[in-house]
Design a protein around this motif. Sequence first.
Motif, PDB file in Angstrom:
ATOM      1  N   VAL A   1       0.863  -1.171   0.000  1.00 47.33           N
ATOM      2  CA  VAL A   1       0.000   0.000   0.000  1.00 47.33           C
ATOM      3  C   VAL A   1       0.904   1.226   0.000  1.00 47.33           C
ATOM      4  O   VAL A   1       1.853   1.305   0.785  1.00 47.33           O
ATOM      5  CB  VAL A   1      -0.918   0.023   1.249  1.00 47.33           C
ATOM      6  CG1 VAL A   1      -1.748   1.296   1.284  1.00 47.33           C
ATOM      7  CG2 VAL A   1      -1.800  -1.205   1.299  1.00 47.33           C
ATOM      8  N   GLY A   2       0.608   2.157  -0.861  1.00 43.82           N
ATOM      9  CA  GLY A   2       1.363   3.404  -0.911  1.00 43.82           C
ATOM     10  C   GLY A   2       0.451   4.596  -0.660  1.00 43.82           C
ATOM     11  O   GLY A   2      -0.690   4.618  -1.120  1.00 43.82           O
ATOM     12  N   VAL A   3       0.949   5.564   0.090  1.00 48.47           N
ATOM     13  CA  VAL A   3       0.192   6.783   0.376  1.00 48.47           C
ATOM     14  C   VAL A   3       0.993   7.960  -0.160  1.00 48.47           C
ATOM     15  O   VAL A   3       2.168   8.116   0.169  1.00 48.47           O
ATOM     16  CB  VAL A   3      -0.048   6.945   1.895  1.00 48.47           C
ATOM     17  CG1 VAL A   3      -0.823   8.217   2.171  1.00 48.47           C
ATOM     18  CG2 VAL A   3      -0.763   5.735   2.466  1.00 48.47           C
TER      19      VAL A   3
ATOM     20  N   GLY B   1      -1.477  11.801  -4.382  1.00 46.77           N
ATOM     21  CA  GLY B   1      -2.593  11.366  -5.220  1.00 46.77           C
ATOM     22  C   GLY B   1      -3.579  10.470  -4.504  1.00 46.77           C
ATOM     23  O   GLY B   1      -4.564  10.031  -5.089  1.00 46.77           O
ATOM     24  N   GLY B   2      -3.314  10.156  -3.258  1.00 50.27           N
ATOM     25  CA  GLY B   2      -4.210   9.286  -2.500  1.00 50.27           C
ATOM     26  C   GLY B   2      -3.526   7.994  -2.112  1.00 50.27           C
ATOM     27  O   GLY B   2      -2.305   7.893  -2.087  1.00 50.27           O
ATOM     28  N   VAL B   3      -4.340   7.000  -1.834  1.00 53.88           N
ATOM     29  CA  VAL B   3      -3.853   5.688  -1.411  1.00 53.88           C
ATOM     30  C   VAL B   3      -3.862   4.754  -2.610  1.00 53.88           C
ATOM     31  O   VAL B   3      -4.857   4.661  -3.328  1.00 53.88           O
ATOM     32  CB  VAL B   3      -4.728   5.119  -0.272  1.00 53.88           C
ATOM     33  CG1 VAL B   3      -4.259   3.724   0.118  1.00 53.88           C
ATOM     34  CG2 VAL B   3      -4.720   6.047   0.924  1.00 53.88           C
ATOM     35  N   ASN B   4      -2.761   4.075  -2.833  1.00 51.76           N
ATOM     36  CA  ASN B   4      -2.635   3.123  -3.933  1.00 51.76           C
ATOM     37  C   ASN B   4      -2.292   1.753  -3.387  1.00 51.76           C
ATOM     38  O   ASN B   4      -1.498   1.634  -2.459  1.00 51.76           O
ATOM     39  CB  ASN B   4      -1.530   3.554  -4.900  1.00 51.76           C
ATOM     40  CG  ASN B   4      -1.803   4.894  -5.537  1.00 51.76           C
ATOM     41  OD1 ASN B   4      -2.901   5.148  -5.989  1.00 51.76           O
ATOM     42  ND2 ASN B   4      -0.799   5.751  -5.556  1.00 51.76           N
ATOM     43  N   THR B   5      -2.886   0.740  -3.961  1.00 48.04           N
ATOM     44  CA  THR B   5      -2.524  -0.632  -3.605  1.00 48.04           C
ATOM     45  C   THR B   5      -1.864  -1.278  -4.818  1.00 48.04           C
ATOM     46  O   THR B   5      -2.152  -0.937  -5.962  1.00 48.04           O
ATOM     47  CB  THR B   5      -3.755  -1.453  -3.186  1.00 48.04           C
ATOM     48  OG1 THR B   5      -4.692  -1.468  -4.248  1.00 48.04           O
ATOM     49  CG2 THR B   5      -4.395  -0.869  -1.941  1.00 48.04           C
ATOM     50  N   TYR B   6      -0.974  -2.182  -4.565  1.00 50.88           N
ATOM     51  CA  TYR B   6      -0.273  -2.870  -5.630  1.00 50.88           C
ATOM     52  C   TYR B   6       0.112  -4.261  -5.153  1.00 50.88           C
ATOM     53  O   TYR B   6       0.083  -4.558  -3.963  1.00 50.88           O
ATOM     54  CB  TYR B   6       0.957  -2.092  -6.088  1.00 50.88           C
ATOM     55  CG  TYR B   6       1.912  -1.737  -4.973  1.00 50.88           C
ATOM     56  CD1 TYR B   6       2.947  -2.601  -4.629  1.00 50.88           C
ATOM     57  CD2 TYR B   6       1.775  -0.565  -4.251  1.00 50.88           C
ATOM     58  CE1 TYR B   6       3.814  -2.294  -3.601  1.00 50.88           C
ATOM     59  CE2 TYR B   6       2.638  -0.238  -3.227  1.00 50.88           C
ATOM     60  CZ  TYR B   6       3.654  -1.112  -2.901  1.00 50.88           C
ATOM     61  OH  TYR B   6       4.517  -0.805  -1.881  1.00 50.88           O
TER      62      TYR B   6
END
Length: 59
Positions: free
Chosen positions: A33-35, A38-43
């Motif tokens: 999970v990246g914050v 641009g918001g929160v991103n999951t990968y």
Amino acid sequence: MRALATGLLTIAFLLSGCDASQEPVQPAVNLGVGVGSGGVNTYGGVGFFQGPLSVYLGF
């Protein structure tokens, strides 16, 4: 997607018979999970490795 999964399984099967040291094919999973601004991103990604060769599919 089915063709890709079939391809990965075929590669894993072929690799399992090619290694002289009989090292097994090992599955791998990567999730994160990246914050950022641009918001929160999951990968994540799934794949396998055997010796120096790795095959991964990211999503």
